[in-house]
Write a protein that holds these residues in place. Structure first.
Motif, mmCIF file in Angstrom:
data_model
loop_
_atom_site.group_PDB
_atom_site.id
_atom_site.type_symbol
_atom_site.label_atom_id
_atom_site.label_comp_id
_atom_site.label_asym_id
_atom_site.label_seq_id
_atom_site.Cartn_x
_atom_site.Cartn_y
_atom_site.Cartn_z
ATOM 1 N N SER A 1 -11.632 4.683 5.428
ATOM 2 C CA SER A 1 -11.942 3.843 4.268
ATOM 3 C C SER A 1 -12.926 2.751 4.668
ATOM 4 C CB SER A 1 -10.661 3.228 3.710
ATOM 5 O OG SER A 1 -10.097 2.330 4.646
ATOM 6 N N ALA B 1 1.119 8.764 5.472
ATOM 7 C CA ALA B 1 1.116 7.377 5.003
ATOM 8 C C ALA B 1 1.979 6.498 5.902
ATOM 9 C CB ALA B 1 1.608 7.306 3.560
ATOM 10 N N THR C 1 -5.458 -2.802 4.472
ATOM 11 C CA THR C 1 -5.019 -1.557 3.839
ATOM 12 C C THR C 1 -6.105 -0.494 3.925
ATOM 13 O OG1 THR C 1 -5.783 -2.369 1.696
ATOM 14 C CG2 THR C 1 -3.490 -2.784 2.269
ATOM 15 N N GLY C 2 -5.724 0.741 3.596
ATOM 16 C CA GLY C 2 -6.688 1.837 3.608
ATOM 17 C C GLY C 2 -6.554 2.694 4.849
ATOM 18 N N GLU D 1 0.833 -1.205 0.000
ATOM 19 C CA GLU D 1 0.000 0.000 0.000
ATOM 20 C C GLU D 1 0.869 1.257 0.000
ATOM 21 O OE1 GLU D 1 -3.680 1.992 2.518
ATOM 22 O OE2 GLU D 1 -2.248 0.687 3.527
ATOM 23 N N ASN E 1 2.217 1.873 -3.494
ATOM 24 C CA ASN E 1 1.276 2.201 -4.570
ATOM 25 C C ASN E 1 0.413 3.422 -4.299
ATOM 26 O OD1 ASN E 1 2.126 -0.105 -6.018
ATOM 27 N ND2 ASN E 1 0.717 -1.402 -4.858
ATOM 28 N N THR E 2 0.456 3.966 -3.093
ATOM 29 C CA THR E 2 -0.394 5.109 -2.783
ATOM 30 C C THR E 2 0.114 6.371 -3.475
ATOM 31 O OG1 THR E 2 -1.354 6.413 -0.985
ATOM 32 C CG2 THR E 2 0.913 5.686 -0.715
ATOM 33 N N ASN E 3 -0.807 7.253 -3.762
ATOM 34 C CA ASN E 3 -0.440 8.542 -4.366
ATOM 35 C C ASN E 3 0.001 9.553 -3.328
ATOM 36 O OD1 ASN E 3 -1.078 7.691 -7.015
ATOM 37 N ND2 ASN E 3 -3.261 8.106 -6.659
ATOM 38 N N ASP E 4 -0.361 9.310 -2.074
ATOM 39 C CA ASP E 4 -0.021 10.229 -0.984
ATOM 40 C C ASP E 4 1.152 9.650 -0.200
ATOM 41 O OD1 ASP E 4 -2.165 11.890 -1.695
ATOM 42 O OD2 ASP E 4 -3.557 10.659 -0.525
ATOM 43 N N GLN E 5 2.337 9.748 -0.754
ATOM 44 C CA GLN E 5 3.539 9.251 -0.081
ATOM 45 C C GLN E 5 4.107 10.372 0.773
ATOM 46 O OE1 GLN E 5 5.959 7.804 -3.339
ATOM 47 N NE2 GLN E 5 4.988 5.796 -3.296
#
Length: 551
Positions: A161, A105, A156-157, A94, A97-101
């Protein structure tokens, strides 16, 4: 004349009863030994030998706390260790692959990891105290495994979420199952009732908290998940306070020793140590999977990808050697066999060490993605800080843990009155720890010094690999000193004799050893000499009844 067993067609010789056991007189000595080994294996490993419905039993009690027992880990334990390590690896995917690194996170990762690790530690300590294999026990672990799979699927999440609801629900079921099992043990084992009831109450509290996070207070879910992540240290603190309360109020009429036996249960330390080692190795194995998933899909720079994979593999092999091979520690020298404060500190540090190792693997995977020019590029600065920050954290925690263990080989050398050699081992040990701290402080500065342009990720991987290989070489120094140093030869022989005595291969006095081919004789000054062509002397301890030296 023969008699027959009731209901069977087998014959028994005259004068022999069924209660005498099987007749193996017709077998030769070798076959009889094999027969008894098979019989013992059946008694030890066949779970149904004591009945399908058994009462709970302790793995180790105070009366046999010093007894050497079988410390092997069952396949059931390994199965759940693998499942929890898969879940931790899932958390790493997760982050990749997340956009919010960003920092949020990482905090979310540590929160989920804390919940999973607290559950694993609580379950592992349950298994290190209680040993059952009947039908209710298997039914309990079946439900536990099903809930663990649900937890892994929804791990995850973020806190808001949809996965968070099912994740909290599965955690609630897991703690409820542990609470019910502790309650069953409290009913069946009166002497352990106080300890089991406190544990059951704690598991029930955390089950209710997870249930609240599942749906009743969605706006407070993040705070409840943080509370669940701290379950393990909170449980340790509550148990300590509960023991003090029980000692001064509940069992105040009892002698101190008996009261403490009622308030606590001993851990099977050897079993728990091996369980922690196997879990750490599984987490390390999951790191290898995390950097090798689909290596040729979505990458635009295949040469850079394969160079990065080679460097990542060197890093992970170095970590394996550093943790399990060159940094030798006898299981009896482990911190869990030390004083109470040392045991407590190690138990609190262990999850942080495993967490930093797992997150370090995620950082290595991010650097591999950058080196291979992955189509979904991670943030370079984030990847640098994840890899370097977590490795620094791991190395510093490992230094503290090494201070909690006894220094390798020194106890045996001191008991053998080889004090000079023991001081040498102490000096090498502290030099290794100092170099480890220096390397950690250098690594934490790498994100500032290494360029974020093309080629920077490969440079970062190469530098990290070089430092870890250097640490592996430094940590071989004590082994090299024992093998090569002329003045360390007596120490080496003392260690060899100790190892031989554990396998019943002791070297008798005034005889030539079958393994070493050396003559061992005490001289007039109470020192032993070895007839190997070298004039050496080293202390001799008292001898056993059969004449073999004790070191």
């Amino acid at each position: 004349m023969v008699r027959r067993r009731e209901g069977r067609n087998e014959d028994l010789p005259e004068g022999r009863n069924v209660e005498d056991g099987p007749d193996v007189s017709h077998l030769n000595e070798s076959d009889r030994k094999k027969f008894h080994n098979r019989q013992k294996s059946l008694q030890d490993n066949a779970w149904f030998m004591l009945g399908l419905w058994q009462g709970p039993r302790l793995r180790k009690d105070w009366e046999d706390d010093d007894k050497e027992e079988d410390r092997h880990i069952l396949s059931l334990n390994l199965f759940f260790d693998a499942m929890f390590s898969f879940t931790i690896s899932h958390l790493g995917f997760e982050v990749r692959n997340t956009n919010d690194q960003d920092v949020a996170a990482v905090i979310n990762w540590w929160k989920r990891f804390g919940i999973i690790m607290s559950l694993w530690l609580t379950t592992a300590e349950f298994s290190a105290r209680f040993d059952n294999d009947d039908i209710p026990h298997k039914f309990f672990w079946s439900l536990y495994g099903l809930s663990s799979i649900l937890m892994m699927v929804h791990s995850t999440g973020g806190p808001n979420s949809r996965n968070a609801i099912f994740f909290a629900g599965s955690v609630a079921v897991l703690y409820l199952l542990l609470a019910l099992h502790y309650y069953r043990n409290a009913r069946s084992l009166p002497r352990c009732r106080f300890f089991c009831l406190i544990r059951a109450a704690l598991c029930l509290v955390f089950s209710l908290a997870a249930g609240l996070a599942c749906g009743l207070f969605m706006e407070a879910r993040e705070g409840i998940l943080f509370f669940l992540a701290l379950e393990y240290p909170i449980s340790i603190a509550v148990l300590s306070v509960g023991k003090l309360f029980g000692y001064y109020f509940w069992f105040r009429h009892m002698p101190a020793g008996e009261a403490m036996r009622r308030l606590d249960l001993p851990l099977h330390n050897e079993f728990l140590i091996n369980r922690c080692l196997s879990f750490t190795l599984m987490v390390l194995g999951q790191i290898i999977l995390s950097i090798a998933v689909n290596p040729d899909v979505g990458f635009r720079d295949l040469p850079g990808l394969y160079i990065a994979l080679a460097l990542g593999f060197i890093i992970l092999v170095s970590m394996k050697l550093f943790l399990f091979d060159v940094n030798y520690s006898d299981i009896h020298d482990h911190a869990l066999n030390g004083p109470r404060a040392v045991r407590l500190l190690w138990r609190l540090l262990f999850p942080f060490g495993v967490g930093s190792l797992a997150l370090f693997g995620t950082g290595i995977a991010l650097l591999v993605n950058i080196s291979g020019d992955f189509e979904s590029q991670p943030k370079r600065s984030f990847s640098y800080w994840i890899a370097c920050g977590t490795l620094t954290m791991f190395l510093l925690i490992n230094v503290i843990e090494r201070q909690l263990h006894l220094v390798p080989y020194t106890k045996l050398l001191e008991e053998s009155r080889l004090n000079m050699q023991a001081k040498t081992m102490y000096g090498i040990h502290y030099f290794q720890c100092l170099m480890q701290v220096v390397v950690a402080l250098i690594i934490v500065t790498l994100p500032v010094m290494v360029s974020t342009e093309d080629g920077g990720a490969k440079s970062m991987l190469a530098i990290i690999a070089s430092f870890l290989v250097m640490l592996v070489i430094i940590n071989i120094m004590d082994e090299v000193a024992l093998i090569k140093g002329h003045f360390m030869r007596p120490a080496r022989r003392a260690i060899m004799r100790e190892k031989q005595s554990r396998y019943n291969l002791r070297i008798p006095l005034d005889t030539r050893g079958s393994k070493s081919g050396m003559m061992f004789q005490p001289n007039s000054r109470g020192y032993g000499s070895v007839d190997n062509g070298v004039d050496e002397e080293f202390p001799v301890a008292d001898a056993t009844e059969d004449g073999s030296p004790i070191f």
